[in-house]
Motif scaffolding. Structure first.
Motif, PDB file in Angstrom:
ATOM      1  N   LEU A 104       0.829  -1.203   0.000  1.00 26.51           N
ATOM      2  CA  LEU A 104       0.000   0.000   0.000  1.00 26.51           C
ATOM      3  C   LEU A 104       0.866   1.257   0.000  1.00 26.51           C
ATOM      4  O   LEU A 104       0.504   2.265  -0.633  1.00 26.51           O
ATOM      5  CB  LEU A 104      -0.935  -0.007   1.205  1.00 26.51           C
ATOM      6  CG  LEU A 104      -2.020   1.081   1.232  1.00 26.51           C
ATOM      7  CD1 LEU A 104      -2.863   1.046  -0.030  1.00 26.51           C
ATOM      8  CD2 LEU A 104      -2.904   0.914   2.468  1.00 26.51           C
ATOM      9  N   ALA A 105       2.003   1.220   0.691  1.00 32.00           N
ATOM     10  CA  ALA A 105       2.926   2.361   0.676  1.00 32.00           C
ATOM     11  C   ALA A 105       3.406   2.644  -0.744  1.00 32.00           C
ATOM     12  O   ALA A 105       3.500   3.808  -1.163  1.00 32.00           O
ATOM     13  CB  ALA A 105       4.111   2.093   1.595  1.00 32.00           C
ATOM     14  N   ILE A 106       3.689   1.595  -1.520  1.00 35.37           N
ATOM     15  CA  ILE A 106       4.130   1.759  -2.904  1.00 35.37           C
ATOM     16  C   ILE A 106       3.017   2.373  -3.748  1.00 35.37           C
ATOM     17  O   ILE A 106       3.256   3.262  -4.578  1.00 35.37           O
ATOM     18  CB  ILE A 106       4.573   0.405  -3.485  1.00 35.37           C
ATOM     19  CG1 ILE A 106       5.811  -0.109  -2.736  1.00 35.37           C
ATOM     20  CG2 ILE A 106       4.871   0.519  -4.976  1.00 35.37           C
ATOM     21  CD1 ILE A 106       6.201  -1.521  -3.096  1.00 35.37           C
ATOM     22  N   VAL A 107       1.793   1.916  -3.546  1.00 31.32           N
ATOM     23  CA  VAL A 107       0.646   2.470  -4.290  1.00 31.32           C
ATOM     24  C   VAL A 107       0.499   3.963  -4.007  1.00 31.32           C
ATOM     25  O   VAL A 107       0.284   4.769  -4.930  1.00 31.32           O
ATOM     26  CB  VAL A 107      -0.649   1.714  -3.919  1.00 31.32           C
ATOM     27  CG1 VAL A 107      -1.871   2.421  -4.508  1.00 31.32           C
ATOM     28  CG2 VAL A 107      -0.589   0.276  -4.408  1.00 31.32           C
ATOM     29  N   ILE A 108       0.629   4.359  -2.740  1.00 29.60           N
ATOM     30  CA  ILE A 108       0.488   5.769  -2.373  1.00 29.60           C
ATOM     31  C   ILE A 108       1.603   6.599  -3.006  1.00 29.60           C
ATOM     32  O   ILE A 108       1.364   7.704  -3.512  1.00 29.60           O
ATOM     33  CB  ILE A 108       0.475   5.933  -0.842  1.00 29.60           C
ATOM     34  CG1 ILE A 108      -0.781   5.268  -0.262  1.00 29.60           C
ATOM     35  CG2 ILE A 108       0.498   7.405  -0.451  1.00 29.60           C
ATOM     36  CD1 ILE A 108      -0.777   5.174   1.253  1.00 29.60           C
ATOM     37  N   VAL A 109       2.838   6.082  -2.992  1.00 28.34           N
ATOM     38  CA  VAL A 109       3.953   6.781  -3.632  1.00 28.34           C
ATOM     39  C   VAL A 109       3.651   7.023  -5.110  1.00 28.34           C
ATOM     40  O   VAL A 109       3.839   8.128  -5.641  1.00 28.34           O
ATOM     41  CB  VAL A 109       5.262   5.972  -3.485  1.00 28.34           C
ATOM     42  CG1 VAL A 109       6.330   6.501  -4.440  1.00 28.34           C
ATOM     43  CG2 VAL A 109       5.775   6.056  -2.060  1.00 28.34           C
ATOM     44  N   MET A 110       3.155   6.000  -5.796  1.00 31.33           N
ATOM     45  CA  MET A 110       2.865   6.132  -7.222  1.00 31.33           C
ATOM     46  C   MET A 110       1.735   7.125  -7.481  1.00 31.33           C
ATOM     47  O   MET A 110       1.778   7.891  -8.459  1.00 31.33           O
ATOM     48  CB  MET A 110       2.532   4.760  -7.812  1.00 31.33           C
ATOM     49  CG  MET A 110       3.728   3.841  -7.938  1.00 31.33           C
ATOM     50  SD  MET A 110       3.329   2.306  -8.796  1.00 31.33           S
ATOM     51  CE  MET A 110       4.976   1.647  -9.076  1.00 31.33           C
ATOM     52  N   MET A 111       0.728   7.135  -6.630  1.00 31.48           N
ATOM     53  CA  MET A 111      -0.371   8.087  -6.801  1.00 31.48           C
ATOM     54  C   MET A 111       0.131   9.519  -6.659  1.00 31.48           C
ATOM     55  O   MET A 111      -0.241  10.410  -7.434  1.00 31.48           O
ATOM     56  CB  MET A 111      -1.477   7.807  -5.794  1.00 31.48           C
ATOM     57  CG  MET A 111      -2.264   6.545  -6.062  1.00 31.48           C
ATOM     58  SD  MET A 111      -3.685   6.349  -4.963  1.00 31.48           S
ATOM     59  CE  MET A 111      -4.760   7.634  -5.591  1.00 31.48           C
ATOM     60  N   LEU A 112       0.997   9.756  -5.670  1.00 31.43           N
ATOM     61  CA  LEU A 112       1.529  11.103  -5.464  1.00 31.43           C
ATOM     62  C   LEU A 112       2.451  11.517  -6.608  1.00 31.43           C
ATOM     63  O   LEU A 112       2.449  12.677  -7.032  1.00 31.43           O
ATOM     64  CB  LEU A 112       2.261  11.168  -4.131  1.00 31.43           C
ATOM     65  CG  LEU A 112       1.359  11.116  -2.892  1.00 31.43           C
ATOM     66  CD1 LEU A 112       2.184  10.896  -1.630  1.00 31.43           C
ATOM     67  CD2 LEU A 112       0.536  12.392  -2.768  1.00 31.43           C
ATOM     68  N   LEU A 113       3.239  10.572  -7.116  1.00 30.90           N
ATOM     69  CA  LEU A 113       4.089  10.876  -8.263  1.00 30.90           C
ATOM     70  C   LEU A 113       3.249  11.195  -9.495  1.00 30.90           C
ATOM     71  O   LEU A 113       3.592  12.078 -10.288  1.00 30.90           O
ATOM     72  CB  LEU A 113       5.032   9.708  -8.549  1.00 30.90           C
ATOM     73  CG  LEU A 113       6.198   9.536  -7.577  1.00 30.90           C
ATOM     74  CD1 LEU A 113       6.944   8.241  -7.857  1.00 30.90           C
ATOM     75  CD2 LEU A 113       7.157  10.724  -7.668  1.00 30.90           C
ATOM     76  N   TYR A 114       2.151  10.475  -9.660  1.00 29.44           N
ATOM     77  CA  TYR A 114       1.245  10.767 -10.770  1.00 29.44           C
ATOM     78  C   TYR A 114       0.669  12.178 -10.649  1.00 29.44           C
ATOM     79  O   TYR A 114       0.604  12.927 -11.637  1.00 29.44           O
ATOM     80  CB  TYR A 114       0.113   9.740 -10.802  1.00 29.44           C
ATOM     81  CG  TYR A 114      -0.984  10.079 -11.791  1.00 29.44           C
ATOM     82  CD1 TYR A 114      -0.790   9.880 -13.159  1.00 29.44           C
ATOM     83  CD2 TYR A 114      -2.186  10.622 -11.362  1.00 29.44           C
ATOM     84  CE1 TYR A 114      -1.776  10.208 -14.070  1.00 29.44           C
ATOM     85  CE2 TYR A 114      -3.178  10.952 -12.271  1.00 29.44           C
ATOM     86  CZ  TYR A 114      -2.974  10.743 -13.618  1.00 29.44           C
ATOM     87  OH  TYR A 114      -3.947  11.083 -14.516  1.00 29.44           O
ATOM     88  N   LEU A 115       0.268  12.541  -9.437  1.00 27.88           N
ATOM     89  CA  LEU A 115      -0.276  13.881  -9.215  1.00 27.88           C
ATOM     90  C   LEU A 115       0.767  14.952  -9.525  1.00 27.88           C
ATOM     91  O   LEU A 115       0.464  15.968 -10.157  1.00 27.88           O
ATOM     92  CB  LEU A 115      -0.754  14.012  -7.770  1.00 27.88           C
ATOM     93  CG  LEU A 115      -2.040  13.259  -7.415  1.00 27.88           C
ATOM     94  CD1 LEU A 115      -2.244  13.233  -5.908  1.00 27.88           C
ATOM     95  CD2 LEU A 115      -3.237  13.921  -8.092  1.00 27.88           C
ATOM     96  N   PHE A 116       1.996  14.723  -9.072  1.00 29.80           N
ATOM     97  CA  PHE A 116       3.052  15.686  -9.345  1.00 29.80           C
ATOM     98  C   PHE A 116       3.298  15.808 -10.845  1.00 29.80           C
ATOM     99  O   PHE A 116       3.392  16.921 -11.386  1.00 29.80           O
ATOM    100  CB  PHE A 116       4.336  15.264  -8.631  1.00 29.80           C
ATOM    101  CG  PHE A 116       5.525  16.103  -9.004  1.00 29.80           C
ATOM    102  CD1 PHE A 116       5.661  17.391  -8.505  1.00 29.80           C
ATOM    103  CD2 PHE A 116       6.496  15.604  -9.850  1.00 29.80           C
ATOM    104  CE1 PHE A 116       6.745  18.175  -8.855  1.00 29.80           C
ATOM    105  CE2 PHE A 116       7.586  16.380 -10.210  1.00 29.80           C
ATOM    106  CZ  PHE A 116       7.720  17.663  -9.707  1.00 29.80           C
ATOM    107  N   ALA A 117       3.403  14.663 -11.539  1.00 24.22           N
ATOM    108  CA  ALA A 117       3.683  14.680 -12.971  1.00 24.22           C
ATOM    109  C   ALA A 117       2.550  15.348 -13.750  1.00 24.22           C
ATOM    110  O   ALA A 117       2.780  16.145 -14.660  1.00 24.22           O
ATOM    111  CB  ALA A 117       3.901  13.257 -13.479  1.00 24.22           C
ATOM    112  N   ARG A 118       1.317  15.054 -13.380  1.00 23.27           N
ATOM    113  CA  ARG A 118       0.180  15.624 -14.117  1.00 23.27           C
ATOM    114  C   ARG A 118       0.096  17.134 -13.910  1.00 23.27           C
ATOM    115  O   ARG A 118      -0.187  17.879 -14.843  1.00 23.27           O
ATOM    116  CB  ARG A 118      -1.115  14.951 -13.665  1.00 23.27           C
ATOM    117  CG  ARG A 118      -2.301  15.306 -14.561  1.00 23.27           C
ATOM    118  CD  ARG A 118      -3.544  14.538 -14.168  1.00 23.27           C
ATOM    119  NE  ARG A 118      -4.657  14.933 -15.016  1.00 23.27           N
ATOM    120  CZ  ARG A 118      -5.121  14.256 -16.051  1.00 23.27           C
ATOM    121  NH1 ARG A 118      -4.544  13.109 -16.375  1.00 23.27           N
ATOM    122  NH2 ARG A 118      -6.131  14.686 -16.764  1.00 23.27           N
TER     123      ARG A 118
END
Length: 339
Positions: free
Chosen positions: A160-174
């Motif tokens: 779940l920690a990995i999923v949250i990291v990826m979601m935040l990276l997606y938000l930053f990139a978008r």
């Protein structure tokens, strides 16, 4: 080839990007803290939750504990009933970092509200999802304690920690895609994207396999004790050797993906630089693995090994997102300032 998009980089955009990036950094610090907790055996340093030995501020010496604390917490402490303030405060700092990460993600959610009036409404909804997942992660952290470090719960906590990291990276990139997009042929984009998916899948499998090795190591530590670090590796069995050998496959696929990106139009963009950084992190990850395998599992290497692994898959995901920019980062982030 790179084409320009007319930007309107408002204050709201910049605020959100800073918050999203700082939240990712905070989350990585939390992952490091979690690794330190595991490597020092401090996972049950606080045998209850949310308090620690029944106190909001943990004790620093045994005299601050109830006279019958050994009877109250002895079962959860797995027989380690001699109070250890270092382990207690290591776990407590980890909890404080978890709470701070939740606050940072809440601020990120607040900063995403202006996007509801833009083309980028998804930023708000993904921020909301990340906030809810962090709340669930906190609840799961409590279950890690109540289930006394049960392997399945610990692995789910990491996933779940990995999923949250990826979601935040997606938000930053978008939110950051406000000026330029990468133009590559559809055939090349699909090729780089598919290789990237394979690389990320292999990395995720390796991380989860690593958690299985760590669970075996926990059992070895119980039998041999912390004084026998030099003998831990010899007792890990087949899972460790699979994990070690699989790193060669990870290395090979990363080399291939990195070279493919460097030879394409993507290599001259920020994605190419991130890809190189990702490869450097992979080398560091392999080095910490070698240190643990041949130098008696030094305590500092364990949290670094875990952190490098999650940093690597995060950077891989960021490269993959940029390669697929026209598909997954479709709209530039344009938020008009409030009137």
């Amino acid at each position: 080839m790179i084409s320009s998009i007319p930007p309107t980089d408002s204050k709201a955009n910049r605020r959100f990007r800073r918050l999203a990036l700082n939240t990712v950094i905070t989350l990585y610090f939390l992952i490091i803290a979690g690794g330190v907790v595991r490597s020092t055996g401090a996972g049950m340093g606080c045998p209850d939750w949310p308090k620690c030995f029944g106190r909001w501020i943990p004790p620093t010496e045994a005299s601050q504990l109830p006279a019958n604390y050994k009877e109250l917490y002895g079962a959860k402490l797995k027989g380690e009933v001699i109070f250890n303030p270092i382990k207690t405060w290591t776990e407590y700092v980890n909890r404080l970092l978890g709470a701070f990460t939740g606050i940072m993600i809440f601020f990120t959610l607040l900063a995403s509200i202006p996007f509801l009036k833009s083309q980028n409404k998804k930023i708000f909804f993904y921020s909301l999802a990340a906030f809810l997942l962090v709340g669930f992660q906190g609840w799961l952290g409590a279950k890690v304690v109540s289930f006394e470090l049960a392997p399945v719960v610990v692995t789910l906590h990491m996933l779940l920690a990995i999923v949250i990291v990826m979601m935040l990276l997606y938000l930053f990139a978008r939110s950051a895609l406000s000026r330029k997009v990468i133009k590559v042929s559809e055939e090349k984009r699909r090729f780089l994207s598919n290789i990237g998916l394979i690389v990320m899948s292999l990395s995720l499998f390796q991380i989860l396999l690593g958690t299985q090795v760590r669970e075996v190591m926990d059992e070895v530590i119980k039998r041999l004790g912390y004084e026998a670090r030099n003998n831990w590796i010899d007792e890990l069995g087949i899972k460790f050797y699979v994990h070690r050998s699989f790193s060669l496959i990870i290395f090979g696929f990363n080399v291939y993906w990195n070279r493919s990106i460097a030879k394409s139009e993507v290599g001259a963009t920020v994605a190419g630089k991130i890809s190189l950084a990702c490869f450097a992190v992979l080398i560091a990850e392999l080095c910490t693995g070698i240190l643990m395998a041949y130098l008696g599992v030094p305590p500092f290497a364990q949290p670094l090994h875990l952190t490098f692994a999650i940093l690597m898959i995060g950077l891989q995901f960021l490269v993959w997102l940029i390669v697929n920019g026209n598909k997954y980062l479709k709209y530039p982030a344009i938020v008009q300032p409030a009137v």
